[in-house]
Scaffold this motif. Structure first.
Motif, PDB file in Angstrom:
ATOM      1  N   PHE A 217       2.086  33.208  -0.530  1.00 36.24           N
ATOM      2  CA  PHE A 217       2.479  33.722  -1.841  1.00 36.24           C
ATOM      3  C   PHE A 217       1.345  33.576  -2.856  1.00 36.24           C
ATOM      4  O   PHE A 217       1.021  34.515  -3.575  1.00 36.24           O
ATOM      5  N   VAL A 218       0.734  32.424  -2.915  1.00 30.78           N
ATOM      6  CA  VAL A 218      -0.367  32.194  -3.855  1.00 30.78           C
ATOM      7  C   VAL A 218      -1.561  33.073  -3.492  1.00 30.78           C
ATOM      8  O   VAL A 218      -2.240  33.603  -4.373  1.00 30.78           O
ATOM      9  N   GLY A 219      -1.828  33.268  -2.214  1.00 27.92           N
ATOM     10  CA  GLY A 219      -2.932  34.133  -1.794  1.00 27.92           C
ATOM     11  C   GLY A 219      -2.713  35.581  -2.213  1.00 27.92           C
ATOM     12  O   GLY A 219      -3.631  36.235  -2.731  1.00 27.92           O
ATOM     13  N   ILE A 220      -1.499  36.093  -2.012  1.00 27.25           N
ATOM     14  CA  ILE A 220      -1.194  37.467  -2.421  1.00 27.25           C
ATOM     15  C   ILE A 220      -1.267  37.601  -3.933  1.00 27.25           C
ATOM     16  O   ILE A 220      -1.817  38.575  -4.459  1.00 27.25           O
ATOM     17  N   LEU A 221      -0.732  36.636  -4.647  1.00 28.59           N
ATOM     18  CA  LEU A 221      -0.783  36.654  -6.108  1.00 28.59           C
ATOM     19  C   LEU A 221      -2.226  36.631  -6.606  1.00 28.59           C
ATOM     20  O   LEU A 221      -2.584  37.350  -7.543  1.00 28.59           O
TER      21      LEU A 221
ATOM     22  N   ARG B 174       0.848  -1.198   0.000  1.00 27.64           N
ATOM     23  CA  ARG B 174       0.000   0.000   0.000  1.00 27.64           C
ATOM     24  C   ARG B 174       0.884   1.248   0.000  1.00 27.64           C
ATOM     25  O   ARG B 174       1.897   1.292   0.687  1.00 27.64           O
ATOM     26  N   PRO B 175       0.479   2.260  -0.740  1.00 24.30           N
ATOM     27  CA  PRO B 175       1.254   3.500  -0.707  1.00 24.30           C
ATOM     28  C   PRO B 175       1.078   4.198   0.648  1.00 24.30           C
ATOM     29  O   PRO B 175      -0.012   4.238   1.207  1.00 24.30           O
ATOM     30  N   VAL B 176       2.146   4.744   1.146  1.00 26.55           N
ATOM     31  CA  VAL B 176       2.122   5.442   2.429  1.00 26.55           C
ATOM     32  C   VAL B 176       2.059   6.941   2.148  1.00 26.55           C
ATOM     33  O   VAL B 176       2.885   7.469   1.403  1.00 26.55           O
ATOM     34  N   PRO B 177       1.056   7.648   2.681  1.00 24.45           N
ATOM     35  CA  PRO B 177       0.971   9.088   2.429  1.00 24.45           C
ATOM     36  C   PRO B 177       2.155   9.825   3.067  1.00 24.45           C
ATOM     37  O   PRO B 177       2.603   9.494   4.156  1.00 24.45           O
ATOM     38  N   VAL B 178       2.622  10.827   2.346  1.00 25.24           N
ATOM     39  CA  VAL B 178       3.743  11.627   2.828  1.00 25.24           C
ATOM     40  C   VAL B 178       3.190  12.806   3.598  1.00 25.24           C
ATOM     41  O   VAL B 178       2.308  13.519   3.112  1.00 25.24           O
ATOM     42  N   ARG B 179       3.698  13.034   4.783  1.00 22.11           N
ATOM     43  CA  ARG B 179       3.256  14.164   5.596  1.00 22.11           C
ATOM     44  C   ARG B 179       4.129  15.373   5.283  1.00 22.11           C
ATOM     45  O   ARG B 179       5.355  15.302   5.349  1.00 22.11           O
ATOM     46  N   ILE B 180       3.488  16.470   4.932  1.00 26.89           N
ATOM     47  CA  ILE B 180       4.203  17.713   4.663  1.00 26.89           C
ATOM     48  C   ILE B 180       3.933  18.656   5.827  1.00 26.89           C
ATOM     49  O   ILE B 180       2.783  18.984   6.102  1.00 26.89           O
ATOM     50  N   PRO B 181       4.985  19.103   6.486  1.00 22.84           N
ATOM     51  CA  PRO B 181       4.776  20.000   7.637  1.00 22.84           C
ATOM     52  C   PRO B 181       4.164  21.339   7.204  1.00 22.84           C
ATOM     53  O   PRO B 181       4.406  21.826   6.096  1.00 22.84           O
ATOM     54  N   LEU B 182       3.378  21.926   8.069  1.00 26.27           N
ATOM     55  CA  LEU B 182       2.731  23.201   7.793  1.00 26.27           C
ATOM     56  C   LEU B 182       3.753  24.301   7.539  1.00 26.27           C
ATOM     57  O   LEU B 182       3.519  25.205   6.757  1.00 26.27           O
ATOM     58  N   ARG B 183       4.903  24.217   8.169  1.00 21.36           N
ATOM     59  CA  ARG B 183       5.951  25.229   7.984  1.00 21.36           C
ATOM     60  C   ARG B 183       6.454  25.268   6.542  1.00 21.36           C
ATOM     61  O   ARG B 183       6.968  26.278   6.097  1.00 21.36           O
TER      62      ARG B 183
ATOM     63  N   ILE C 114       4.431  24.466   3.863  1.00 21.38           N
ATOM     64  CA  ILE C 114       3.315  24.854   3.007  1.00 21.38           C
ATOM     65  C   ILE C 114       2.945  26.322   3.191  1.00 21.38           C
ATOM     66  O   ILE C 114       2.578  26.996   2.231  1.00 21.38           O
ATOM     67  N   LEU C 115       3.058  26.842   4.391  1.00 18.08           N
ATOM     68  CA  LEU C 115       2.581  28.184   4.710  1.00 18.08           C
ATOM     69  C   LEU C 115       3.179  29.290   3.840  1.00 18.08           C
ATOM     70  O   LEU C 115       2.431  30.123   3.331  1.00 18.08           O
ATOM     71  N   PRO C 116       4.489  29.337   3.593  1.00 20.34           N
ATOM     72  CA  PRO C 116       4.998  30.415   2.734  1.00 20.34           C
ATOM     73  C   PRO C 116       4.431  30.362   1.319  1.00 20.34           C
ATOM     74  O   PRO C 116       4.132  31.400   0.719  1.00 20.34           O
ATOM     75  N   TRP C 117       4.267  29.185   0.775  1.00 18.39           N
ATOM     76  CA  TRP C 117       3.703  29.060  -0.573  1.00 18.39           C
ATOM     77  C   TRP C 117       2.225  29.434  -0.585  1.00 18.39           C
ATOM     78  O   TRP C 117       1.736  30.041  -1.542  1.00 18.39           O
TER      79      TRP C 117
END
Length: 70
Positions: free
Chosen positions: A27-31, A10-19, A21-24
């Motif tokens: 950036f996308v919100g301002i753009l 089974r594929p194991v989901p990768v956890r991405i820390p909030l730290r 994701i937050l800058p991106w």
């Protein structure tokens, strides 16, 4: 005839820390807000640029997004 079962990993989901994701996300919100400004209100009462260049550039996008411009 018998059927053999094969163990499929089974594929194991990768956890991405909030730290990470937050800058991106910021950036996308301002753009997105900047693009929304140019499509919706530029060449109106709060125009940043003189002339009708920005208005003509985003004219079809205004109608596509249901913003009235004339």
């Amino acid at each position: 005839m018998s059927q053999a079962s094969i163990a499929v990993p089974r594929p194991v989901p990768v956890r991405i820390p909030l730290r990470e994701i937050l800058p991106w996300a910021v950036f996308v919100g301002i753009l997105a807000v900047v693009v929304l400004y140019f499509v919706s209100t530029e060449e109106g009462a709060t125009a940043l640029f003189s002339g009708g260049y920005v208005h003509e550039f985003v004219h079809d996008g205004r109608h596509l997004l249901a913003f009235p411009c004339h």
